[in-house]
Design a protein around this motif. Structure first.
Motif, mmCIF file in Angstrom:
data_model
loop_
_atom_site.group_PDB
_atom_site.id
_atom_site.type_symbol
_atom_site.label_atom_id
_atom_site.label_comp_id
_atom_site.label_asym_id
_atom_site.label_seq_id
_atom_site.Cartn_x
_atom_site.Cartn_y
_atom_site.Cartn_z
ATOM 1 N N ASN A 217 0.890 -1.251 -0.047
ATOM 2 C CA ASN A 217 -0.001 -0.026 0.047
ATOM 3 C C ASN A 217 0.813 1.078 0.036
ATOM 4 O OD1 ASN A 217 -2.394 -1.462 -0.108
ATOM 5 N ND2 ASN A 217 -2.609 -1.225 2.194
ATOM 6 N N GLN A 218 1.996 1.285 0.847
ATOM 7 C CA GLN A 218 2.745 2.294 0.915
ATOM 8 C C GLN A 218 3.620 2.464 -0.347
ATOM 9 O OE1 GLN A 218 2.863 4.751 3.152
ATOM 10 N NE2 GLN A 218 4.156 5.907 2.086
ATOM 11 N N LEU A 219 4.036 1.413 -0.729
ATOM 12 C CA LEU A 219 4.953 1.489 -2.028
ATOM 13 C C LEU A 219 4.046 1.887 -3.233
ATOM 14 C CD1 LEU A 219 7.393 0.604 -3.801
ATOM 15 C CD2 LEU A 219 6.258 -1.384 -3.859
ATOM 16 N N PHE A 220 2.958 1.357 -3.605
ATOM 17 C CA PHE A 220 2.179 1.965 -4.608
ATOM 18 C C PHE A 220 1.663 3.567 -4.453
ATOM 19 C CE2 PHE A 220 -1.685 2.658 -6.951
ATOM 20 C CZ PHE A 220 -1.259 2.179 -8.259
ATOM 21 N N LYS A 221 1.398 4.014 -3.208
ATOM 22 C CA LYS A 221 1.010 5.420 -2.938
ATOM 23 C C LYS A 221 2.421 6.169 -3.358
ATOM 24 C CE LYS A 221 -0.271 8.652 0.781
ATOM 25 N NZ LYS A 221 -0.419 8.550 2.329
ATOM 26 N N THR A 222 3.573 5.760 -2.977
ATOM 27 C CA THR A 222 4.641 6.689 -3.333
ATOM 28 C C THR A 222 4.759 6.695 -4.984
ATOM 29 O OG1 THR A 222 5.845 5.914 -1.154
ATOM 30 C CG2 THR A 222 7.380 6.783 -3.060
ATOM 31 N N VAL A 223 4.932 5.447 -5.567
ATOM 32 C CA VAL A 223 4.947 5.345 -6.999
ATOM 33 C C VAL A 223 3.931 6.193 -7.722
ATOM 34 C CG1 VAL A 223 5.170 3.893 -8.917
ATOM 35 C CG2 VAL A 223 6.019 3.184 -6.927
ATOM 36 N N ALA A 224 2.338 5.914 -7.185
ATOM 37 C CA ALA A 224 1.525 6.588 -7.859
ATOM 38 C C ALA A 224 1.439 8.173 -7.850
ATOM 39 C CB ALA A 224 0.032 6.044 -7.488
ATOM 40 N N GLY A 225 1.945 8.609 -6.777
ATOM 41 C CA GLY A 225 1.956 10.025 -6.524
ATOM 42 C C GLY A 225 3.136 10.752 -7.347
ATOM 43 N N ALA A 226 4.168 9.820 -7.720
ATOM 44 C CA ALA A 226 5.150 10.362 -8.552
ATOM 45 C C ALA A 226 4.830 10.601 -9.919
ATOM 46 C CB ALA A 226 6.290 9.669 -8.435
ATOM 47 N N CYS A 227 3.820 9.613 -10.433
ATOM 48 C CA CYS A 227 3.417 9.364 -11.627
ATOM 49 C C CYS A 227 2.570 10.335 -11.790
ATOM 50 C CB CYS A 227 2.843 7.919 -12.001
ATOM 51 S SG CYS A 227 3.822 6.500 -11.831
ATOM 52 N N LYS A 263 -3.104 -9.384 -10.776
ATOM 53 C CA LYS A 263 -4.331 -8.796 -11.208
ATOM 54 C C LYS A 263 -4.528 -7.824 -10.182
ATOM 55 C CE LYS A 263 -6.757 -12.101 -14.005
ATOM 56 N NZ LYS A 263 -7.815 -13.040 -13.739
ATOM 57 N N LYS A 264 -3.893 -8.074 -8.633
ATOM 58 C CA LYS A 264 -4.261 -7.009 -7.644
ATOM 59 C C LYS A 264 -3.336 -5.907 -8.083
ATOM 60 C CE LYS A 264 -4.512 -7.008 -2.557
ATOM 61 N NZ LYS A 264 -4.204 -7.752 -1.412
ATOM 62 N N TRP A 265 -2.268 -6.091 -8.254
ATOM 63 C CA TRP A 265 -1.579 -4.637 -8.802
ATOM 64 C C TRP A 265 -2.111 -3.838 -10.023
ATOM 65 C CZ3 TRP A 265 2.212 -2.451 -6.107
ATOM 66 C CH2 TRP A 265 2.912 -1.358 -6.408
ATOM 67 N N GLN A 266 -2.558 -4.619 -10.853
ATOM 68 C CA GLN A 266 -3.512 -3.925 -12.043
ATOM 69 C C GLN A 266 -4.714 -3.240 -11.652
ATOM 70 O OE1 GLN A 266 -4.300 -6.782 -15.423
ATOM 71 N NE2 GLN A 266 -2.312 -7.735 -15.072
ATOM 72 N N THR A 267 -5.123 -3.823 -10.272
ATOM 73 C CA THR A 267 -6.591 -3.204 -9.757
ATOM 74 C C THR A 267 -6.138 -2.041 -9.151
ATOM 75 O OG1 THR A 267 -7.508 -5.184 -9.333
ATOM 76 C CG2 THR A 267 -8.440 -3.554 -8.200
ATOM 77 N N ARG A 268 -5.014 -2.063 -8.487
ATOM 78 C CA ARG A 268 -4.357 -0.666 -7.892
ATOM 79 C C ARG A 268 -4.138 0.374 -8.989
ATOM 80 N NH1 ARG A 268 -2.462 -1.397 -2.687
ATOM 81 N NH2 ARG A 268 -2.024 -3.594 -1.681
ATOM 82 N N ARG A 271 -7.617 2.010 -9.866
ATOM 83 C CA ARG A 271 -8.371 2.603 -8.870
ATOM 84 C C ARG A 271 -7.762 3.833 -8.628
ATOM 85 N NH1 ARG A 271 -9.501 -2.012 -4.127
ATOM 86 N NH2 ARG A 271 -11.123 -3.187 -5.282
ATOM 87 N N ALA A 272 -6.243 3.980 -8.935
ATOM 88 C CA ALA A 272 -5.515 5.286 -8.853
ATOM 89 C C ALA A 272 -5.840 6.067 -9.970
ATOM 90 C CB ALA A 272 -4.020 4.971 -8.749
ATOM 91 N N GLY A 273 -6.387 5.798 -11.040
ATOM 92 C CA GLY A 273 -6.832 6.622 -12.218
ATOM 93 C C GLY A 273 -5.646 6.580 -13.012
ATOM 94 N N LEU A 274 -4.651 5.874 -13.178
ATOM 95 C CA LEU A 274 -3.480 5.838 -13.967
ATOM 96 C C LEU A 274 -3.530 5.095 -15.308
ATOM 97 C CD1 LEU A 274 -0.693 5.432 -11.208
ATOM 98 C CD2 LEU A 274 -1.700 7.565 -12.170
ATOM 99 N N VAL A 275 -4.620 4.175 -15.490
ATOM 100 C CA VAL A 275 -4.842 3.783 -16.452
ATOM 101 C C VAL A 275 -4.709 4.487 -17.768
ATOM 102 C CG1 VAL A 275 -6.441 2.401 -18.077
ATOM 103 C CG2 VAL A 275 -6.282 1.713 -15.561
ATOM 104 N N PRO A 276 -5.204 5.706 -17.849
ATOM 105 C CA PRO A 276 -5.474 6.595 -19.083
ATOM 106 C C PRO A 276 -3.847 6.975 -19.319
ATOM 107 C CG PRO A 276 -7.200 7.146 -17.781
ATOM 108 C CD PRO A 276 -6.407 6.361 -17.082
ATOM 109 N N GLN A 277 -3.032 7.330 -18.410
ATOM 110 C CA GLN A 277 -1.592 7.649 -18.625
ATOM 111 C C GLN A 277 -0.776 6.665 -19.039
ATOM 112 O OE1 GLN A 277 -2.232 10.755 -14.600
ATOM 113 N NE2 GLN A 277 -0.200 9.975 -15.214
#
Length: 351
Positions: A217-227, A263-268, A271-277
């Motif tokens: 959860n923390q890892l994805f939050k950090t990565v998604a924020g940078a993206c 699939k769980k990582w793809q779901t993350r 949900r983070a709205g990064l699919v279009p990017q």
């Protein structure tokens, strides 16, 4: 003090200190050379010394890879993130290709660092083919800003980041894991070069999924924020173009890889709205690759390995965790990758 001087002259005292220091240094250097904890110069493992190999510490991964390629030049380089390191069996890859394959997986490897590492390694090694992992979450746009600035700089020499202290510590840990019974969740590669491939010892992360939930959860939050804060793909296009030009100059075949995640990582990601990017990034990378006639093998979408007919590693899960796939899936990908060199079209995901 005068009595001390009469018993042991100052010059002799410092000479003794000097020779003791030199002796210790030679002893440490000999230990590191025999154990070879980073698997730089050894071609075959020594029983009870370095048969089982620990993962290289993050700070030494790039330099160890560069030095290894200089001492033992590969015919094929598979370069990417830690998923490459944990998922692909180097011995199998070399057998399939019929030559020396070097699997180099650097933790969270951004394209800028991949370019620098490829430039460094291709100067010494006569690489014929490069498999390069590309991924939106490790693109330059998503590169985490809290990363150590030193690790972003160009590799000036293969020895730049190797620490004698870390080499000694890693040598002792390597001896320990080879001489003493294995613990279930040490990060190691077994006698066959397979990561976590000893079901008899319970060496699997499958049962730790819940325990790892908070860290992911923390890892994805950090990565998604940078993206989300840096959406431009210009740096990736620039770095890939430089890689393609250098490869053409040195007659190195390049094949890009998009590797699977759970699939769980793809779901993350969704949900983070990064699919279009991510989709836009993939279109631009695909277009650039087609302009340079570089194949792109997209394995991102896949089944979860529920096919019961695959009994190669029945006790091994398809994924160790949300992002790292196991050798059970990696062996399938290797066979397809090494067969794909004769295909020029961009392939869809594997069935």
């Amino acid at each position: 003090m005068l009595g001390f001087n009469h018993e042991i002259p100052i010059a002799r005292f410092f000479a003794c200190v000097f020779f003791i220091a030199v002796g210790l240094a030679l002893l440490i250097a000999g230990l590191v050379f025999i154990v070879d904890p980073y698997a730089i110069w050894r071609r075959q493992s020594s029983d009870k010394i370095n048969t089982i190999k620990l993962e290289i510490p993050a700070g030494s991964q790039s330099s160890a890879a560069a030095l290894r390629s200089a001492l033992n030049p590969p015919d094929v380089l598979i370069l990417g993130s830690s998923r490459v390191r944990r998922g692909f069996n180097e011995t199998l890859a070399s057998n399939l290709y019929g030559g020396n394959v070097q699997v180099t997986g650097i933790d969270a490897l951004p394209l800028s660092k991949a370019k620098d590492l490829f430039f460094t390694m291709s100067q010494e090694a006569r690489i014929k083919r490069l498999y390069l992992e590309v991924n939106y979450l490790t693109s330059n746009a998503c590169e985490m800003k809290n990363e150590n600035e030193v690790t972003r700089n160009k590799l000036y020499s293969p020895f730049h980041y190797l620490s004698p202290e870390n080499a000694l510590i890693h040598s002792l840990r390597t001896l320990k894991i080879n001489l003493l019974p294995l613990r279930s969740f040490d990060n190691y590669f077994d006698k066959q070069g397979r990561y976590y491939d000893d079901p008899a010892k319970g060496a699997t992360r499958a049962g730790r999924a819940e325990a790892l939930e908070s860290s992911f959860n923390q890892l994805f939050k950090t990565v998604a924020g940078a993206c989300q804060n840096h959406a431009s793909n210009a740096a990736d296009i620039r770095d890939l173009t430089a890689i393609f030009h250098l490869a053409q100059t040195r007659q190195i075949e390049v094949i890009l890889l998009i590797l699977p995640v759970s699939k769980k990582w793809q779901t993350r990601i969704r949900r983070a709205g990064l699919v279009p990017q991510a989709a836009q990034w993939k279109r631009e990378i695909t277009l650039l690759a087609s302009q340079f006639h570089v194949p792109l093998l997209n394995y991102e979408l896949h089944d979860d390995g529920s096919d019961q007919s695959d009994n190669t590693f029945p006790s091994m899960p398809m994924f160790w965790d949300e992002t790292h796939f196991s050798n059970r899936l990696g062996d399938r990908l290797l066979r397809d990758m090494l067969d794909a060199s004769g295909r020029s079209s961009i392939r869809p995901s594997v069935p």
